[in-house]
Design an enzyme around this catalytic site. Structure first.
Site, mmCIF file in Angstrom:
data_model
loop_
_atom_site.group_PDB
_atom_site.id
_atom_site.type_symbol
_atom_site.label_atom_id
_atom_site.label_comp_id
_atom_site.label_asym_id
_atom_site.label_seq_id
_atom_site.Cartn_x
_atom_site.Cartn_y
_atom_site.Cartn_z
ATOM 1 C CB SER A 1 -0.867 -0.011 1.269
ATOM 2 O OG SER A 1 -1.489 1.241 1.484
ATOM 3 C CE1 TYR B 1 -4.186 -2.092 5.210
ATOM 4 C CE2 TYR B 1 -3.417 0.090 4.560
ATOM 5 C CZ TYR B 1 -3.885 -1.166 4.218
ATOM 6 O OH TYR B 1 -4.038 -1.503 2.897
HETATM 7 P P1 NAD Z 1 -11.302 -6.699 0.201
HETATM 8 O O1 NAD Z 1 -11.693 -6.603 1.643
HETATM 9 O O2 NAD Z 1 -12.243 -6.209 -0.838
HETATM 10 O O3 NAD Z 1 -10.919 -8.210 -0.111
HETATM 11 C C1 NAD Z 1 -10.044 -8.900 0.730
HETATM 12 C C2 NAD Z 1 -10.295 -10.375 0.575
HETATM 13 O O4 NAD Z 1 -9.351 -11.038 1.405
HETATM 14 C C3 NAD Z 1 -11.687 -10.839 1.031
HETATM 15 O O5 NAD Z 1 -12.257 -11.704 0.077
HETATM 16 C C4 NAD Z 1 -11.413 -11.548 2.356
HETATM 17 O O6 NAD Z 1 -12.314 -12.621 2.605
HETATM 18 C C5 NAD Z 1 -10.002 -12.054 2.129
HETATM 19 N N1 NAD Z 1 -9.282 -12.264 3.374
HETATM 20 C C6 NAD Z 1 -9.174 -11.425 4.426
HETATM 21 N N2 NAD Z 1 -8.456 -11.982 5.399
HETATM 22 C C7 NAD Z 1 -8.108 -13.219 4.960
HETATM 23 C C8 NAD Z 1 -7.378 -14.286 5.520
HETATM 24 N N3 NAD Z 1 -6.887 -14.203 6.769
HETATM 25 N N4 NAD Z 1 -7.190 -15.412 4.793
HETATM 26 C C9 NAD Z 1 -7.712 -15.508 3.555
HETATM 27 N N5 NAD Z 1 -8.434 -14.539 2.970
HETATM 28 C C10 NAD Z 1 -8.633 -13.403 3.673
HETATM 29 O O7 NAD Z 1 -9.871 -5.958 0.094
HETATM 30 P P2 NAD Z 1 -9.184 -5.116 -1.108
HETATM 31 O O8 NAD Z 1 -9.533 -3.677 -0.974
HETATM 32 O O9 NAD Z 1 -9.388 -5.782 -2.413
HETATM 33 O O10 NAD Z 1 -7.653 -5.196 -0.657
HETATM 34 C C11 NAD Z 1 -6.804 -6.232 -1.083
HETATM 35 C C12 NAD Z 1 -5.390 -5.914 -0.653
HETATM 36 O O11 NAD Z 1 -4.975 -4.670 -1.185
HETATM 37 C C13 NAD Z 1 -5.196 -5.806 0.867
HETATM 38 O O12 NAD Z 1 -3.957 -6.363 1.230
HETATM 39 C C14 NAD Z 1 -5.195 -4.321 1.106
HETATM 40 O O13 NAD Z 1 -4.498 -3.971 2.280
HETATM 41 C C15 NAD Z 1 -4.515 -3.837 -0.148
HETATM 42 N N6 NAD Z 1 -4.795 -2.442 -0.468
HETATM 43 C C16 NAD Z 1 -6.076 -2.026 -0.669
HETATM 44 C C17 NAD Z 1 -6.294 -0.683 -0.960
HETATM 45 C C18 NAD Z 1 -7.675 -0.149 -1.198
HETATM 46 O O14 NAD Z 1 -7.819 1.078 -1.239
HETATM 47 N N7 NAD Z 1 -8.677 -0.984 -1.388
HETATM 48 C C19 NAD Z 1 -5.227 0.204 -1.043
HETATM 49 C C20 NAD Z 1 -3.950 -0.262 -0.840
HETATM 50 C C21 NAD Z 1 -3.737 -1.587 -0.562
#
Ligand code: NAD
Length: 251
Positions: free
Chosen positions: A138, A151
């Site tokens: 991130s 985070y």
């Molecule tokens: P999201 O919540 O939409 O999806 C996350 C998925 O991970 C879900 O399907 C959940 O069931 C699964 N998950 C969570 N914990 C788990 C575990 N312990 N074991 C297996 N599966 C698990 O999230 P997203 O927004 O698509 O984010 C995905 C990644 O990108 C994350 O690592 C997040 O930190 C990173 N990220 C997101 C953003 C954003 O703005 N959305 C920005 C920067 C980084």
């Protein structure tokens, strides 16, 4: 489009958001994709979408924070060409409202989850002398983000893990890179907005950090993961690819 024909990929957290977009794009590029999530219904949904589009996908249930389950999964899957550690969870808070338990909970998934999957699947990559590991970090892995103490701490650790792995295995043909998105419009972000005292103000603030004045779409992050997964990025390891519309450009 970069080709992943003949390659096998595993994407954690592929039931939703960025992980789902990555799994779908990798399948379109020709990979066989293992969709991994702790939420079976969500993961099966991604597999169904990939198959409906003519792609090849399988689902495996896993909580990435469980080391024994990760090792057991690697014993029954084929060797991977590509591992995407995408599963991650968030928390809103500064020091007064971040409990040690919050830090532990985020660390268990965001850092140890990626570590567990690397322990489970990277040895076979090293033995074959090829592979690409992509960690979803991130902007919060490169600069501090306000009110995201736990985070930010875990995403800096994930970037550190990525660089340490890249250095230790620099001559092996196995590459390790981090993708660092700014704000991406996913269920993860919707949940963060809902947690905020003023969701409308939080939405404006989230978009304002990016020079484009909008959040990214999950597909815009998946495109970067495709590049890092493909052979065309053979010279890229240990990098942090920013997809933040200039958020960190002046920092
Ligand atoms: P999201 O919540 O939409 O999806 C996350 C998925 O991970 C879900 O399907 C959940 O069931 C699964 N998950 C969570 N914990 C788990 C575990 N312990 N074991 C297996 N599966 C698990 O999230 P997203 O927004 O698509 O984010 C995905 C990644 O990108 C994350 O690592 C997040 O930190 C990173 N990220 C997101 C953003 C954003 O703005 N959305 C920005 C920067 C980084």
């Amino acid at each position: 489009m970069f080709s992943l024909a003949q390659k096998t990929a595993l994407v954690t957290g592929a039931g939703s958001g960025i992980g789902r977009a990555v799994a779908q794009l990798f399948a379109r590029a020709g990979a066989t994709v293992w969709v991994v999530d702790r939420d079976a219904a969500a993961g099966e949904g991604t597999v169904a979408a990939i198959r409906a589009a003519g792609g090849a996908a399988e689902f495996a249930a896993l909580d990435v924070s469980n080391e024994a389950d990760a090792l057991a999964l690697s014993a029954r899957l084929p060797a991977l060409d590509i591992l995407v550690n995408n599963a991650g969870i968030g928390h809103v808070g500064s020091l007064p409202n971040t409990a040690a338990a919050d830090l532990d909970r985020l660390y268990a998934v965001n850092v140890r989850g990626a570590f567990n999957l690397c322990r489970a699947f990277v040895p076979a990559m090293l033995a074959r002398g090829r592979g690409s590991v992509i960690n979803l970090a991130s902007v919060a892995g490169v600069v501090a983000v306000r009110e995201r103490l736990a985070y930010t701490t875990t995403k800096f650790a994930l970037v550190g893990l990525t660089k340490a792995l890249a250095l230790d295995h620099s001559h092996t043909g196995v590459r390790f890179n981090a993708v660092c998105p700014g704000r991406v419009e996913t269920p993860f972000v919707q949940a963060r907005l809902a947690e905020s005292p003023d969701p409308a103000a939080a939405r404006r603030e989230m978009a304002s950090t990016q020079l484009a004045g909008r959040m990214a779409q999950p597909e815009e992050i998946a495109a970067a993961a495709l590049y890092l997964a493909a052979d065309e990025s053979a010279m890229v390891t240990g990098s942090t690819l920013m997809i933040d519309s200039g958020w960190t450009a002046g920092k």
